[in-house]
Design a protein around this motif. Structure first.
Motif, PDB file in Angstrom:
ATOM      1  N   LYS A   1       0.818  -1.213   0.000  1.00 41.36           N
ATOM      2  CA  LYS A   1       0.000   0.000   0.000  1.00 41.36           C
ATOM      3  C   LYS A   1       0.848   1.259   0.000  1.00 41.36           C
ATOM      4  O   LYS A   1       0.495   2.240  -0.642  1.00 41.36           O
ATOM      5  CB  LYS A   1      -0.923   0.009   1.209  1.00 41.36           C
ATOM      6  N   ILE A   2       1.965   1.251   0.715  1.00 39.88           N
ATOM      7  CA  ILE A   2       2.804   2.448   0.779  1.00 39.88           C
ATOM      8  C   ILE A   2       3.458   2.708  -0.579  1.00 39.88           C
ATOM      9  O   ILE A   2       3.601   3.856  -0.995  1.00 39.88           O
ATOM     10  CB  ILE A   2       3.849   2.363   1.917  1.00 39.88           C
TER      11      ILE A   2
ATOM     12  N   LEU B   1      -3.208  12.491  -7.313  1.00 46.83           N
ATOM     13  CA  LEU B   1      -3.194  13.005  -5.950  1.00 46.83           C
ATOM     14  C   LEU B   1      -4.383  12.538  -5.119  1.00 46.83           C
ATOM     15  O   LEU B   1      -4.230  12.252  -3.928  1.00 46.83           O
ATOM     16  CB  LEU B   1      -3.122  14.527  -5.972  1.00 46.83           C
ATOM     17  N   THR B   2      -5.547  12.451  -5.713  1.00 44.48           N
ATOM     18  CA  THR B   2      -6.724  12.004  -4.971  1.00 44.48           C
ATOM     19  C   THR B   2      -6.534  10.573  -4.486  1.00 44.48           C
ATOM     20  O   THR B   2      -6.806  10.263  -3.321  1.00 44.48           O
ATOM     21  CB  THR B   2      -7.995  12.113  -5.841  1.00 44.48           C
ATOM     22  N   VAL B   3      -6.037   9.721  -5.346  1.00 43.26           N
ATOM     23  CA  VAL B   3      -5.799   8.323  -4.977  1.00 43.26           C
ATOM     24  C   VAL B   3      -4.705   8.246  -3.914  1.00 43.26           C
ATOM     25  O   VAL B   3      -4.817   7.489  -2.943  1.00 43.26           O
ATOM     26  CB  VAL B   3      -5.423   7.485  -6.220  1.00 43.26           C
ATOM     27  N   ALA B   4      -3.658   9.034  -4.067  1.00 47.75           N
ATOM     28  CA  ALA B   4      -2.559   9.030  -3.097  1.00 47.75           C
ATOM     29  C   ALA B   4      -3.043   9.501  -1.729  1.00 47.75           C
ATOM     30  O   ALA B   4      -2.670   8.920  -0.701  1.00 47.75           O
ATOM     31  CB  ALA B   4      -1.415   9.911  -3.586  1.00 47.75           C
TER      32      ALA B   4
ATOM     33  N   ALA C   1      -3.143   7.435   1.773  1.00 51.68           N
ATOM     34  CA  ALA C   1      -2.427   7.958   2.942  1.00 51.68           C
ATOM     35  C   ALA C   1      -3.220   7.779   4.224  1.00 51.68           C
ATOM     36  O   ALA C   1      -2.643   7.786   5.318  1.00 51.68           O
ATOM     37  CB  ALA C   1      -2.081   9.425   2.732  1.00 51.68           C
ATOM     38  N   LYS C   2      -4.512   7.584   4.115  1.00 53.42           N
ATOM     39  CA  LYS C   2      -5.345   7.373   5.306  1.00 53.42           C
ATOM     40  C   LYS C   2      -4.949   6.111   6.060  1.00 53.42           C
ATOM     41  O   LYS C   2      -5.225   5.991   7.246  1.00 53.42           O
ATOM     42  CB  LYS C   2      -6.820   7.311   4.919  1.00 53.42           C
ATOM     43  N   HIS C   3      -4.290   5.188   5.387  1.00 56.35           N
ATOM     44  CA  HIS C   3      -3.925   3.903   5.989  1.00 56.35           C
ATOM     45  C   HIS C   3      -2.542   3.914   6.641  1.00 56.35           C
ATOM     46  O   HIS C   3      -2.110   2.893   7.166  1.00 56.35           O
ATOM     47  CB  HIS C   3      -3.962   2.797   4.930  1.00 56.35           C
TER      48      HIS C   3
ATOM     49  N   ARG D   1       5.342   7.329   8.951  1.00 58.39           N
ATOM     50  CA  ARG D   1       5.668   6.199   8.075  1.00 58.39           C
ATOM     51  C   ARG D   1       5.799   6.648   6.614  1.00 58.39           C
ATOM     52  O   ARG D   1       6.690   6.197   5.892  1.00 58.39           O
ATOM     53  CB  ARG D   1       4.613   5.117   8.193  1.00 58.39           C
ATOM     54  N   ILE D   2       4.904   7.525   6.193  1.00 49.60           N
ATOM     55  CA  ILE D   2       4.965   8.027   4.821  1.00 49.60           C
ATOM     56  C   ILE D   2       6.266   8.789   4.594  1.00 49.60           C
ATOM     57  O   ILE D   2       6.970   8.569   3.607  1.00 49.60           O
ATOM     58  CB  ILE D   2       3.751   8.920   4.502  1.00 49.60           C
ATOM     59  N   SER D   3       6.596   9.684   5.527  1.00 50.39           N
ATOM     60  CA  SER D   3       7.819  10.476   5.361  1.00 50.39           C
ATOM     61  C   SER D   3       9.053   9.590   5.395  1.00 50.39           C
ATOM     62  O   SER D   3      10.003   9.822   4.639  1.00 50.39           O
ATOM     63  CB  SER D   3       7.912  11.578   6.413  1.00 50.39           C
ATOM     64  N   MET D   4       9.067   8.566   6.237  1.00 54.37           N
ATOM     65  CA  MET D   4      10.223   7.660   6.288  1.00 54.37           C
ATOM     66  C   MET D   4      10.358   6.861   4.992  1.00 54.37           C
ATOM     67  O   MET D   4      11.470   6.608   4.536  1.00 54.37           O
ATOM     68  CB  MET D   4      10.114   6.718   7.492  1.00 54.37           C
TER      69      MET D   4
END
Length: 66
Positions: A3-4, A16-19, A23-25, A30-33
């Protein structure tokens, strides 16, 4: 595909909408890492991009970061 990775691929490809939905998950940390460690983005760009994906704010700052 994890997912990431799905999130990152969609962000990079302009979906962007899908991303942002993906990101809600994940946590902002975690995203930034992921962007920092896997894609080798700068600390500033990875944090600002993760913040944008989670909050929807700061698009221009995320784009301008190097």
């Amino acid at each position: 595909m994890k997912k990431i990775e799905f999130l990152a691929d969609n962000f990079i490809n302009g979906n962007l909408t899908v991303a942002k939905q993906a990101a809600k998950h994940h946590s902002e940390f975690r995203i930034s890492m992921y962007f920092r460690q896997v894609l080798c983005w700068s600390f500033e760009k990875s944090v600002l991009t993760a913040r944008y994906l989670k909050t929807g704010e700061g698009w221009q700052a995320a784009c301008d970061a190097k």
